[in-house]
Write an enzyme that holds these catalytic residues in place. Structure first.
Site, PDB file in Angstrom:
ATOM      1  N   ARG B   5       0.830  -1.212   0.000  1.00 20.59           N
ATOM      2  CA  ARG B   5       0.000   0.000   0.000  1.00 20.59           C
ATOM      3  C   ARG B   5       0.863   1.261   0.000  1.00 20.59           C
ATOM      4  NH1 ARG B   5      -2.564   0.253   6.123  1.00 20.59           N
ATOM      5  NH2 ARG B   5      -0.937  -0.950   7.116  1.00 20.59           N
ATOM      6  N   GLU B  53     -19.739   2.653  -1.649  1.00 16.13           N
ATOM      7  CA  GLU B  53     -18.911   2.250  -2.785  1.00 16.13           C
ATOM      8  C   GLU B  53     -19.616   2.390  -4.126  1.00 16.13           C
ATOM      9  OE1 GLU B  53     -19.323   0.467  -0.029  1.00 16.13           O
ATOM     10  OE2 GLU B  53     -17.365   0.682   0.927  1.00 16.13           O
ATOM     11  N   PHE B  78     -14.670  -4.564  -1.133  1.00 19.50           N
ATOM     12  CA  PHE B  78     -15.790  -3.651  -1.403  1.00 19.50           C
ATOM     13  C   PHE B  78     -15.632  -2.941  -2.756  1.00 19.50           C
ATOM     14  CE2 PHE B  78     -14.912  -3.395   3.291  1.00 19.50           C
ATOM     15  CZ  PHE B  78     -15.803  -4.389   3.633  1.00 19.50           C
ATOM     16  N   HIS B 104      -5.801  -4.023   0.557  1.00 21.22           N
ATOM     17  CA  HIS B 104      -6.028  -5.139   1.484  1.00 21.22           C
ATOM     18  C   HIS B 104      -6.498  -6.392   0.753  1.00 21.22           C
ATOM     19  CE1 HIS B 104      -5.458  -1.911   4.143  1.00 21.22           C
ATOM     20  NE2 HIS B 104      -6.212  -2.285   5.149  1.00 21.22           N
ATOM     21  N   ASP B 112      -8.793  -9.209  10.652  1.00 21.28           N
ATOM     22  CA  ASP B 112     -10.148  -8.746  10.323  1.00 21.28           C
ATOM     23  C   ASP B 112     -11.066  -9.899   9.920  1.00 21.28           C
ATOM     24  OD1 ASP B 112      -9.807  -6.130  10.978  1.00 21.28           O
ATOM     25  OD2 ASP B 112      -9.353  -5.453   8.940  1.00 21.28           O
ATOM     26  N   ARG B 162      -1.836  -5.422   2.239  1.00 21.63           N
ATOM     27  CA  ARG B 162      -1.766  -4.499   3.374  1.00 21.63           C
ATOM     28  C   ARG B 162      -0.435  -4.563   4.107  1.00 21.63           C
ATOM     29  NH1 ARG B 162      -5.325  -5.380   8.812  1.00 21.63           N
ATOM     30  NH2 ARG B 162      -4.522  -3.640   9.996  1.00 21.63           N
TER      31      ARG B 162
END
Lengths: 260, 309
Positions: B5, B53, B78, B104, B112, B162
């Site tokens: 990232r 989104e 998403f 991610h 997560d 990530r």
């Protein structure tokens, strides 16, 4: 100014010739589009991509026959092309496809997309200090799409006043009356709550439409245009059956008689 | 070790500097993805549209219609998943220059858990007409993918991770759409990998080499368009291909390579990827082990393929 009857006759002949299409929601749109293309929007049919033109996003893309007729009668392409609606190789696709036809500012047809796209266009225009405005026409059934409200929330938040929404409030969707499928009222209150100025008008009355469009406000404007689905043809009016059905030969003749 | 990232953000800042058309549309994850740095540098070209989104994808389409190059940037699950139909029908159908930054990606979000681990995004972006799909392996390559996207006509999906990953590339190693990269050459089999699995593939090659098995390792960073010349080249050396991706086996790199080979030059293609299941919480390493995304699994697959012949 063109007469609404000419546009309505085009719509019926096009859909009859194509053998499919959406007469109800095209007929309800006629006066709204006439107002936009003859009175409201800065456009140049000889220069359809004019940089500072006003843009239209017909989010209820199934109203394409009405838009095609208006664009042809306004001079964007020959009226004879209207007969090719929905034919293979035609620029007049079942739903607007911008690469295929001059005068289209956006491809649409999937409900719930148009307002966000229009908002992105309006944002892009203001970033470049382009005076062009964006108009977005939504169906009332379309307001059941959640994405419409994501966009409705964002436009006032970004203080976008170069965008105007018109809701073609014809009260009928594919299956049934909007209120019976999934009620969308109270509409004016909803748009107000999301931060819009709201003007309600008779969407078939040119004077009332002009009044609504001239509403002075520092907010983005949402016009709720009360219309009749299938307007002008008695047996199509207020009927879900005629949302997406082409008239046969007899029905076409009967409808054209009524329009005279 | 550096997170991919970081390369995404570095690329964005450079792109923003060189091209005024570059704008960023973010969905309330700018602190997490790092795009907040773009906001700080170019406040007039950064739009946080909140957790929405579909609207982000539509705004991006509208901005692209007006000549901007929007980077629609949020978590991959998403970015690609929630707004898939907006991407399909509005962005791709109009062939718009929207860049979708899928942050991610894969199991790299670890703790997560399943909801946030994008394991289907490559598949659902790859099937879209006109979409370019880039899956960089490290920070430098992610930066280069962002810069390369500026010269691509049409929509681009950039999928990155990530967590810190081993650095494989030099800063100046460019990304070219339609081109992969051979990182190691060996005669017994070829391992084709993307993203975090490139590093695992290199480790696997090292382990195998210690046992006298030499494999090629190719980084297929451009999943679409696929580098078919590279596949042909490696097929001439060995008829065994193992694919490795932090993604479902169905529809991703394995799908892309299999589609090409089955039509044109049939050969064994053996997948290392997630086998039709979801991830779970844990450290990225734990989740990757749970999903079979390890260098050991690559080693095992290569050996078994060689035994089976």
């Amino acid at each position: 100014m063109i007469s609404a009857g000419v546009i309505r006759e085009d719509i019926l002949r096009m859909i009859h010739s194509a053998g499919s299409g959406h007469p109800g929601g095209s007929l309800s749109l006629v006066e709204i589009l006439i107002h936009l293309y003859w009175k409201e929007m800065r456009i140049d049919p000889d220069n359809p991509r004019m940089i500072n033109r006003d843009r239209l996003v017909l989010s209820k893309g199934h109203g394409a026959p009405a838009l095609y007729s208006v664009l042809a009668r306004r001079g964007f392409f020959p009226v004879e092309q209207l007969r090719s609606l929905r034919e293979f190789g035609s620029g007049l696709q079942g739903h607007p496809h911008m690469q295929s036809l001059p005068g289209l500012d956006c491809s649409t047809g999937s409900l719930g997309h148009g307002l966000g796209i229009a908002a992105g266009m309006a944002l892009g225009l203001s970033m470049r200090n382009n005076p062009g405005r964006v108009f977005c026409i939504l169906g009332d059934g379309e307001l059941q799409e959640g994405s419409v409200w994501e966009s409705a929330m964002s436009v006032p938040a970004l203080k976008q006043t170069n965008l105007t929404v018109v809701v073609d409030r014809n009260h009928v969707q594919l299956d049934d009356a909007v209120d019976r499928v999934m009620p969308v009222e109270p509409l004016a209150e909803k748009w107000k709550a999301f931060g819009w100025e709201v003007a309600v008008c008779n969407g078939h009355d040119p004077v009332d439409l002009a009044r609504a469009f001239s509403t002075k406000t520092g907010k983005p404007l949402a016009i709720i245009a009360e219309t009749v689905k299938g307007k002008g043809v008695s047996f199509m009016e207020n009927s879900a059956l005629w949302h997406g059905r082409a008239p046969d030969d007899t029905e076409l003749q009967k409808a054209l008689e009524e329009l005279k | 070790m550096k997170p991919t990232r970081q390369g995404y953000v570095e690329g964005l800042l450079e792109a923003g500097e060189t091209d005024e058309r570059v704008v960023v549309v973010d969905g309330d994850v700018s602190r997490s993805t790092g795009t907040i740095a773009f906001k700080e540098k170019f406040p007039d070209r950064f739009f946080n549209l909140g957790i929405a989104e579909q609207n982000m994808a539509e705004y991006s389409a509208g901005l692209a219609l007006e000549g901007f190059i929007p980077f629609y940037s949020t978590y991959a699950v998403f970015a690609a998943g929630r707004a898939w139909e907006q991407i399909r029908t509005s962005i791709c159908n109009m062939g718009l220059n929207v860049r979708i930054g899928g942050a991610h990606g894969g199991t790299s979000v670890g703790p997560d858990g399943a909801t946030h681990q994008a394991l289907e995004d490559i598949a659902i972006m790859r099937v879209l007409p006109g979409m370019t799909v880039l899956v960089p392996a490290d920070s430098n390559q992610t930066r280069q993918a962002v810069l390369a996207s500026l010269n691509i006509d049409g929509p681009v999906y950039i999928r990155y991770g990530r967590n810190p990953v081993a650095e494989i590339y030099h800063r100046e190693d460019t990304v070219v759409p339609g081109r992969g990269r051979v990182l190691r050459q060996g005669k017994h089999a070829s391992v084709m990998a993307v993203g975090t699995m490139v590093s695992a593939a290199l480790q696997a090659a090292e382990i195998l080499s210690g046992e006298g098995i030499e494999v090629s390792v190719a980084d297929m960073v451009s999943v679409k368009p696929l580098d078919v010349q590279l596949i042909k080249y490696l097929q001439d050396i060995s008829g065994i291909i193992v694919t490795a991706e932090d993604h479902q086996i169905a529809g991703g790199l394995f799908g892309a390579v299999s589609e090409y080979t089955s039509e044109n030059r049939p050969c064994r293609v053996i997948p290392v990827g997630v086998a039709d299941s979801f991830g779970c919480s844990g450290t990225p390493e734990e989740v990757m082990a749970y999903c079979g995304l390890t260098s050991d699994r690559i080693v095992e697959k290569v050996k078994r393929a060689l035994e089976e012949g």
